[in-house]
Design a protein around this motif. Structure first.
Motif, PDB file in Angstrom:
ATOM      1  N   VAL A 112     -14.980   4.070  73.380  1.00 52.94           N
ATOM      2  CA  VAL A 112     -16.050   4.251  72.406  1.00 52.94           C
ATOM      3  C   VAL A 112     -17.362   4.566  73.124  1.00 52.94           C
ATOM      4  O   VAL A 112     -18.110   5.462  72.709  1.00 52.94           O
ATOM      5  N   LYS A 113     -17.638   3.857  74.219  1.00 51.72           N
ATOM      6  CA  LYS A 113     -18.873   4.112  74.984  1.00 51.72           C
ATOM      7  C   LYS A 113     -18.924   5.551  75.475  1.00 51.72           C
ATOM      8  O   LYS A 113     -19.949   6.222  75.335  1.00 51.72           O
ATOM      9  N   SER A 114     -17.827   6.012  76.060  1.00 53.41           N
ATOM     10  CA  SER A 114     -17.831   7.376  76.591  1.00 53.41           C
ATOM     11  C   SER A 114     -17.947   8.405  75.465  1.00 53.41           C
ATOM     12  O   SER A 114     -18.614   9.429  75.620  1.00 53.41           O
ATOM     13  N   TYR A 115     -17.329   8.128  74.323  1.00 49.10           N
ATOM     14  CA  TYR A 115     -17.445   9.035  73.180  1.00 49.10           C
ATOM     15  C   TYR A 115     -18.889   9.110  72.695  1.00 49.10           C
ATOM     16  O   TYR A 115     -19.414  10.198  72.438  1.00 49.10           O
ATOM     17  N   VAL A 116     -19.535   7.957  72.587  1.00 45.61           N
ATOM     18  CA  VAL A 116     -20.925   7.907  72.127  1.00 45.61           C
ATOM     19  C   VAL A 116     -21.834   8.607  73.113  1.00 45.61           C
ATOM     20  O   VAL A 116     -22.726   9.372  72.729  1.00 45.61           O
ATOM     21  N   GLU A 117     -21.635   8.378  74.392  1.00 46.99           N
ATOM     22  CA  GLU A 117     -22.497   8.979  75.413  1.00 46.99           C
ATOM     23  C   GLU A 117     -22.316  10.491  75.505  1.00 46.99           C
ATOM     24  O   GLU A 117     -23.239  11.206  75.882  1.00 46.99           O
ATOM     25  N   ASN A 118     -21.133  10.995  75.139  1.00 42.64           N
ATOM     26  CA  ASN A 118     -20.875  12.430  75.217  1.00 42.64           C
ATOM     27  C   ASN A 118     -21.240  13.177  73.929  1.00 42.64           C
ATOM     28  O   ASN A 118     -21.256  14.395  73.927  1.00 42.64           O
ATOM     29  N   ASP A 119     -21.500  12.471  72.870  1.00 35.88           N
ATOM     30  CA  ASP A 119     -21.914  13.093  71.611  1.00 35.88           C
ATOM     31  C   ASP A 119     -23.436  13.010  71.518  1.00 35.88           C
ATOM     32  O   ASP A 119     -23.997  11.921  71.460  1.00 35.88           O
ATOM     33  N   PRO A 120     -24.136  14.155  71.502  1.00 39.50           N
ATOM     34  CA  PRO A 120     -25.600  14.118  71.520  1.00 39.50           C
ATOM     35  C   PRO A 120     -26.215  13.407  70.313  1.00 39.50           C
ATOM     36  O   PRO A 120     -27.238  12.739  70.445  1.00 39.50           O
ATOM     37  N   VAL A 121     -25.602  13.543  69.141  1.00 40.23           N
ATOM     38  CA  VAL A 121     -26.147  12.887  67.945  1.00 40.23           C
ATOM     39  C   VAL A 121     -26.018  11.375  68.080  1.00 40.23           C
ATOM     40  O   VAL A 121     -26.984  10.624  67.851  1.00 40.23           O
ATOM     41  N   LEU A 122     -24.840  10.910  68.463  1.00 41.15           N
ATOM     42  CA  LEU A 122     -24.628   9.470  68.610  1.00 41.15           C
ATOM     43  C   LEU A 122     -25.448   8.898  69.767  1.00 41.15           C
ATOM     44  O   LEU A 122     -25.968   7.788  69.675  1.00 41.15           O
ATOM     45  N   ALA A 123     -25.584   9.666  70.847  1.00 40.88           N
ATOM     46  CA  ALA A 123     -26.410   9.219  71.965  1.00 40.88           C
ATOM     47  C   ALA A 123     -27.867   9.095  71.523  1.00 40.88           C
ATOM     48  O   ALA A 123     -28.581   8.169  71.935  1.00 40.88           O
ATOM     49  N   GLY A 124     -28.300   9.997  70.657  1.00 40.80           N
ATOM     50  CA  GLY A 124     -29.656   9.914  70.109  1.00 40.80           C
ATOM     51  C   GLY A 124     -29.844   8.666  69.265  1.00 40.80           C
ATOM     52  O   GLY A 124     -30.901   8.030  69.310  1.00 40.80           O
ATOM     53  N   ASN A 137     -26.183  -3.065  70.947  1.00 46.69           N
ATOM     54  CA  ASN A 137     -26.011  -4.358  71.612  1.00 46.69           C
ATOM     55  C   ASN A 137     -24.548  -4.661  71.883  1.00 46.69           C
ATOM     56  O   ASN A 137     -24.207  -5.207  72.938  1.00 46.69           O
ATOM     57  N   GLU A 138     -23.673  -4.333  70.951  1.00 39.36           N
ATOM     58  CA  GLU A 138     -22.237  -4.574  71.146  1.00 39.36           C
ATOM     59  C   GLU A 138     -21.678  -3.680  72.251  1.00 39.36           C
ATOM     60  O   GLU A 138     -20.867  -4.135  73.059  1.00 39.36           O
ATOM     61  N   LEU A 139     -22.107  -2.422  72.273  1.00 40.27           N
ATOM     62  CA  LEU A 139     -21.581  -1.498  73.283  1.00 40.27           C
ATOM     63  C   LEU A 139     -22.053  -1.826  74.690  1.00 40.27           C
ATOM     64  O   LEU A 139     -21.306  -1.719  75.650  1.00 40.27           O
ATOM     65  N   TYR A 140     -23.317  -2.219  74.812  1.00 44.29           N
ATOM     66  CA  TYR A 140     -23.891  -2.385  76.139  1.00 44.29           C
ATOM     67  C   TYR A 140     -24.209  -3.819  76.504  1.00 44.29           C
ATOM     68  O   TYR A 140     -24.959  -4.068  77.450  1.00 44.29           O
ATOM     69  N   SER A 141     -23.641  -4.780  75.818  1.00 43.90           N
ATOM     70  CA  SER A 141     -23.960  -6.201  76.092  1.00 43.90           C
ATOM     71  C   SER A 141     -23.361  -6.688  77.401  1.00 43.90           C
ATOM     72  O   SER A 141     -23.878  -7.604  77.992  1.00 43.90           O
ATOM     73  N   GLU A 142     -22.285  -6.072  77.866  1.00 44.65           N
ATOM     74  CA  GLU A 142     -21.627  -6.546  79.081  1.00 44.65           C
ATOM     75  C   GLU A 142     -22.058  -5.800  80.325  1.00 44.65           C
ATOM     76  O   GLU A 142     -21.552  -6.044  81.409  1.00 44.65           O
ATOM     77  N   GLN A 143     -22.985  -4.866  80.201  1.00 42.86           N
ATOM     78  CA  GLN A 143     -23.399  -4.111  81.379  1.00 42.86           C
ATOM     79  C   GLN A 143     -24.505  -4.823  82.114  1.00 42.86           C
ATOM     80  O   GLN A 143     -25.301  -5.506  81.624  1.00 42.86           O
TER      81      GLN A 143
END
Length: 141
Positions: free
Chosen positions: A50-62, A135-141
């Motif tokens: 899910v993280k990689s999908y979000v980071e590679n989609d410009p709309v979701l990354a925005g 927060n859910e996606l990046y809480s463990e980084q």
């Protein structure tokens, strides 16, 4: 006269019990759904996908950048349980399940999900969902 009093008291009790069941039922369902979803994503390793999908989609990354910069003190809710409860109340459990099925089968894109939610939720609620997702996606980084 006694029958009318009895009926009024009975109806008040019935309404109170119905409201209590609705309130605690949606609260229980929202907690259960939020916990199961997050646990399932983390335990199966899908969170990285899910993280990689979000980071590679410009709309979701925005959206994630918008969530990162948001003022967290002005949000209507801040936890996954509260977010799930609002989604159940405003969108409906059956419609959420329908959206989930469409996404899993590939008949609905993430942008379509966002458009659907935009019709049901306020801007502040959408921003709160973005912050919670971030927060859910990046809480463990």
């Amino acid at each position: 006269m006694r029958i009318i009093k009895f009926l009024v008291v009975f109806l008040l009790i019935l309404v109170g019990v119905g409201y209590g069941l609705y309130y605690f039922g949606t609260n229980f369902a929202s907690q259960k759904i939020a916990e199961e979803t997050v646990t399932n994503f983390k335990s199966t390793g899908q969170m990285e996908t899910v993280k990689s999908y979000v980071e590679n989609d410009p709309v979701l990354a925005g959206y994630m950048e918008e969530a990162k910069a948001a003022d967290k003190d002005s949000l209507p809710f801040t936890t996954t349980n509260e977010a799930t409860r609002v989604l159940i109340q405003k969108v409906g459990l059956s419609e959420l399940n329908d959206i989930k099925t469409k996404v899993e089968t590939g008949t609905m894109a993430p942008q379509e999900v966002i458009q659907e939610l935009e019709t049901k939720l306020t801007e502040e609620e959408l921003l709160a969902l973005k912050v919670i997702a971030y927060n859910e996606l990046y809480s463990e980084q």
